[in-house]
Design a protein around this motif. Structure first.
Motif, PDB file in Angstrom:
ATOM      1  N   TYR B  36       0.832  -1.193   0.000  1.00 43.74           N
ATOM      2  CA  TYR B  36       0.000   0.000   0.000  1.00 43.74           C
ATOM      3  C   TYR B  36       0.868   1.244   0.000  1.00 43.74           C
ATOM      4  O   TYR B  36       1.934   1.279   0.628  1.00 43.74           O
ATOM      5  CB  TYR B  36      -0.895   0.042   1.243  1.00 43.74           C
ATOM      6  CG  TYR B  36      -2.000  -0.981   1.234  1.00 43.74           C
ATOM      7  CD1 TYR B  36      -1.763  -2.288   1.636  1.00 43.74           C
ATOM      8  CD2 TYR B  36      -3.281  -0.641   0.819  1.00 43.74           C
ATOM      9  CE1 TYR B  36      -2.783  -3.226   1.629  1.00 43.74           C
ATOM     10  CE2 TYR B  36      -4.309  -1.568   0.813  1.00 43.74           C
ATOM     11  CZ  TYR B  36      -4.047  -2.859   1.218  1.00 43.74           C
ATOM     12  OH  TYR B  36      -5.058  -3.794   1.204  1.00 43.74           O
ATOM     13  N   PRO B  44      -4.861   4.490   2.812  1.00 46.18           N
ATOM     14  CA  PRO B  44      -3.895   3.747   1.994  1.00 46.18           C
ATOM     15  C   PRO B  44      -4.504   3.350   0.654  1.00 46.18           C
ATOM     16  O   PRO B  44      -5.714   3.135   0.544  1.00 46.18           O
ATOM     17  CB  PRO B  44      -3.583   2.521   2.851  1.00 46.18           C
ATOM     18  CG  PRO B  44      -3.905   2.935   4.247  1.00 46.18           C
ATOM     19  CD  PRO B  44      -5.082   3.852   4.108  1.00 46.18           C
ATOM     20  N   LEU B  46      -3.969   0.547  -2.497  1.00 45.17           N
ATOM     21  CA  LEU B  46      -3.325  -0.703  -2.884  1.00 45.17           C
ATOM     22  C   LEU B  46      -2.577  -0.512  -4.193  1.00 45.17           C
ATOM     23  O   LEU B  46      -3.149  -0.045  -5.180  1.00 45.17           O
ATOM     24  CB  LEU B  46      -4.392  -1.792  -3.041  1.00 45.17           C
ATOM     25  CG  LEU B  46      -3.920  -3.194  -3.375  1.00 45.17           C
ATOM     26  CD1 LEU B  46      -3.142  -3.797  -2.208  1.00 45.17           C
ATOM     27  CD2 LEU B  46      -5.109  -4.089  -3.749  1.00 45.17           C
ATOM     28  N   TYR B  49      -1.003  -6.463  -5.324  1.00 47.00           N
ATOM     29  CA  TYR B  49      -1.694  -7.503  -4.574  1.00 47.00           C
ATOM     30  C   TYR B  49      -1.147  -8.862  -4.991  1.00 47.00           C
ATOM     31  O   TYR B  49      -0.474  -8.988  -6.014  1.00 47.00           O
ATOM     32  CB  TYR B  49      -3.215  -7.414  -4.781  1.00 47.00           C
ATOM     33  CG  TYR B  49      -3.676  -7.698  -6.195  1.00 47.00           C
ATOM     34  CD1 TYR B  49      -3.705  -6.694  -7.159  1.00 47.00           C
ATOM     35  CD2 TYR B  49      -4.077  -8.978  -6.577  1.00 47.00           C
ATOM     36  CE1 TYR B  49      -4.128  -6.951  -8.448  1.00 47.00           C
ATOM     37  CE2 TYR B  49      -4.496  -9.238  -7.862  1.00 47.00           C
ATOM     38  CZ  TYR B  49      -4.515  -8.218  -8.795  1.00 47.00           C
ATOM     39  OH  TYR B  49      -4.933  -8.474 -10.082  1.00 47.00           O
ATOM     40  N   TYR B  87       3.437   0.461   2.956  1.00 50.10           N
ATOM     41  CA  TYR B  87       3.218  -0.606   3.937  1.00 50.10           C
ATOM     42  C   TYR B  87       2.956  -1.922   3.221  1.00 50.10           C
ATOM     43  O   TYR B  87       2.260  -1.958   2.196  1.00 50.10           O
ATOM     44  CB  TYR B  87       1.994  -0.305   4.810  1.00 50.10           C
ATOM     45  CG  TYR B  87       2.112   0.909   5.689  1.00 50.10           C
ATOM     46  CD1 TYR B  87       1.696   2.155   5.243  1.00 50.10           C
ATOM     47  CD2 TYR B  87       2.619   0.799   6.984  1.00 50.10           C
ATOM     48  CE1 TYR B  87       1.790   3.278   6.057  1.00 50.10           C
ATOM     49  CE2 TYR B  87       2.717   1.919   7.809  1.00 50.10           C
ATOM     50  CZ  TYR B  87       2.299   3.150   7.337  1.00 50.10           C
ATOM     51  OH  TYR B  87       2.399   4.256   8.145  1.00 50.10           O
ATOM     52  N   LEU B  89       1.086  -5.687   3.828  1.00 50.63           N
ATOM     53  CA  LEU B  89       0.010  -6.280   4.630  1.00 50.63           C
ATOM     54  C   LEU B  89      -0.105  -7.750   4.274  1.00 50.63           C
ATOM     55  O   LEU B  89      -0.252  -8.094   3.097  1.00 50.63           O
ATOM     56  CB  LEU B  89      -1.323  -5.588   4.360  1.00 50.63           C
ATOM     57  CG  LEU B  89      -2.572  -6.277   4.914  1.00 50.63           C
ATOM     58  CD1 LEU B  89      -2.562  -6.283   6.441  1.00 50.63           C
ATOM     59  CD2 LEU B  89      -3.846  -5.632   4.387  1.00 50.63           C
ATOM     60  N   LYS B  91      -2.416 -11.160   4.810  1.00 52.01           N
ATOM     61  CA  LYS B  91      -3.735 -11.628   5.241  1.00 52.01           C
ATOM     62  C   LYS B  91      -3.803 -13.150   5.287  1.00 52.01           C
ATOM     63  O   LYS B  91      -4.880 -13.717   5.397  1.00 52.01           O
ATOM     64  CB  LYS B  91      -4.816 -11.073   4.310  1.00 52.01           C
ATOM     65  CG  LYS B  91      -4.973  -9.573   4.384  1.00 52.01           C
ATOM     66  CD  LYS B  91      -6.166  -9.107   3.572  1.00 52.01           C
ATOM     67  CE  LYS B  91      -5.970  -9.434   2.110  1.00 52.01           C
ATOM     68  NZ  LYS B  91      -7.199  -9.283   1.308  1.00 52.01           N
ATOM     69  N   ASN B  94      -4.028 -15.136  10.847  1.00 52.12           N
ATOM     70  CA  ASN B  94      -4.996 -14.395  11.654  1.00 52.12           C
ATOM     71  C   ASN B  94      -4.356 -14.007  12.991  1.00 52.12           C
ATOM     72  O   ASN B  94      -3.919 -14.881  13.731  1.00 52.12           O
ATOM     73  CB  ASN B  94      -6.230 -15.262  11.913  1.00 52.12           C
ATOM     74  CG  ASN B  94      -7.302 -14.508  12.665  1.00 52.12           C
ATOM     75  OD1 ASN B  94      -7.492 -13.315  12.465  1.00 52.12           O
ATOM     76  ND2 ASN B  94      -7.997 -15.198  13.554  1.00 52.12           N
ATOM     77  N   PRO B  95      -4.298 -12.718  13.317  1.00 55.60           N
ATOM     78  CA  PRO B  95      -4.877 -11.589  12.578  1.00 55.60           C
ATOM     79  C   PRO B  95      -3.992 -11.122  11.423  1.00 55.60           C
ATOM     80  O   PRO B  95      -2.787 -11.358  11.452  1.00 55.60           O
ATOM     81  CB  PRO B  95      -4.958 -10.499  13.650  1.00 55.60           C
ATOM     82  CG  PRO B  95      -3.789 -10.779  14.545  1.00 55.60           C
ATOM     83  CD  PRO B  95      -3.684 -12.275  14.599  1.00 55.60           C
ATOM     84  N   PRO B  96      -4.572 -10.439  10.450  1.00 54.61           N
ATOM     85  CA  PRO B  96      -3.755  -9.782   9.431  1.00 54.61           C
ATOM     86  C   PRO B  96      -2.801  -8.803  10.106  1.00 54.61           C
ATOM     87  O   PRO B  96      -3.097  -8.277  11.195  1.00 54.61           O
ATOM     88  CB  PRO B  96      -4.777  -9.038   8.567  1.00 54.61           C
ATOM     89  CG  PRO B  96      -6.059  -9.768   8.783  1.00 54.61           C
ATOM     90  CD  PRO B  96      -6.008 -10.246  10.214  1.00 54.61           C
ATOM     91  N   PHE B  98       0.327  -5.595   9.374  1.00 53.48           N
ATOM     92  CA  PHE B  98       1.055  -4.682   8.521  1.00 53.48           C
ATOM     93  C   PHE B  98       2.531  -4.652   8.903  1.00 53.48           C
ATOM     94  O   PHE B  98       2.886  -4.875  10.078  1.00 53.48           O
ATOM     95  CB  PHE B  98       0.516  -3.252   8.684  1.00 53.48           C
ATOM     96  CG  PHE B  98      -0.859  -3.017   8.114  1.00 53.48           C
ATOM     97  CD1 PHE B  98      -1.987  -3.164   8.913  1.00 53.48           C
ATOM     98  CD2 PHE B  98      -1.024  -2.637   6.791  1.00 53.48           C
ATOM     99  CE1 PHE B  98      -3.260  -2.933   8.404  1.00 53.48           C
ATOM    100  CE2 PHE B  98      -2.289  -2.410   6.276  1.00 53.48           C
ATOM    101  CZ  PHE B  98      -3.406  -2.558   7.074  1.00 53.48           C
ATOM    102  N   GLN B 100       5.893  -2.165   9.383  1.00 56.60           N
ATOM    103  CA  GLN B 100       5.982  -0.917  10.139  1.00 56.60           C
ATOM    104  C   GLN B 100       5.953   0.320   9.255  1.00 56.60           C
ATOM    105  O   GLN B 100       5.783   1.442   9.760  1.00 56.60           O
ATOM    106  CB  GLN B 100       7.272  -0.901  10.972  1.00 56.60           C
ATOM    107  CG  GLN B 100       7.373  -2.039  11.957  1.00 56.60           C
ATOM    108  CD  GLN B 100       8.145  -3.232  11.395  1.00 56.60           C
ATOM    109  OE1 GLN B 100       8.043  -3.559  10.199  1.00 56.60           O
ATOM    110  NE2 GLN B 100       8.901  -3.887  12.245  1.00 56.60           N
TER     111      GLN B 100
END
Lengths: 119, 107
Positions: B36, B44, B46, B49, B87, B89, B91, B94-96, B98, B100
């Protein structure tokens, strides 16, 4: 085109609660998850939780499990995030988002809601 | 929980420079990673992906690579509008989570 419209900025006292709304339009609301992400001033992004509106199924990050409630109203296509027991560290910009659902390139964000916690 | 370690935290570069940002996952996440771009006060956006696929409307100077635990975002020729914070990310877990963030600043 999916659009997510969030409620306006809030100023809250320590110890109180805040409820932020996120109204969806332009796509299916019921079956895809709405996530909540926050960003404290000058800090990074933090995933808080997700709700699938049609099932009411929620998934919350351990850090927030005791203080966050995620709900959704299918009749108005609106998701809500309530954060209780506010402290100054909860001052942040709160986003709702559909993070890559159903396909990974279907990624939509609200404009953000600034929550300020101050006595 | 899967930790995402992103580096560098900031970099200074000039227009036209090639820029590389990396994210390392604490365990394998296949290719379930997005990149992102965020500008101050904005949501943010995208750009990449599935680790390497260019989001529609994003300039082709952006590219992503990697699978498993190590991922890279490359900007082949930095443009003025690319100065922002980036950033990653994941997914997959769990949990997603990010990374830093990497602030790309003008040199």
């Amino acid at each position: 085109q999916v659009q997510l419209l969030q409620s306006g900025a809030e100023v809250k006292k320590p110890g109180s609660s805040v409820k932020v709304s996120c109204k969806a339009s332009g796509g299916s609301f019921r079956t895809f998850g709405i996530s909540w992400v926050r960003q404290a001033p000058g800090r990074g992004l933090e995933w808080m939780g997700r709700i699938i509106p049609t099932r009411g199924v929620t998934n919350t990050a351990p850090k927030f499990q005791d203080r966050v409630s995620l709900t959704a109203d299918e009749s108005t296509a609106t998701a809500y995030m309530e954060l209780r027991g506010l402290i100054s560290d909860d001052t942040a910009l709160y986003f709702c988002a559909r993070l890559g659902e159903p396909l990974p390139d279907e990624d939509y964000w609200g404009q953000g809601t600034l929550v300020t916690v101050s006595s | 929980a899967i930790q995402m370690t992103q580096s560098p935290s900031s970099l200074s570069a000039s227009v036209g420079d090639r820029v590389t940002i990396t994210c390392r996952a604490s365990q394998g996440i296949r290719n379930d990673l997005g990149w992102y771009q965020q500008k101050p006060g904005k949501a943010p956006k995208l750009v990449i992906y599935a680790a390497s696929k260019l989001q529609s409307g994003v300039p082709s100077r952006f590219s992503g690579s990697g699978s498993g635990t190590d991922f890279t975002l490359t900007i082949s020729s930095l443009q003025p509008e690319d100065f922002a914070t980036y950033y990653c990310l994941q997914k997959y877990g769990n949990p997603p989570s990010f990374g830093q963030g990497t602030k790309v600043e003008i040199k």
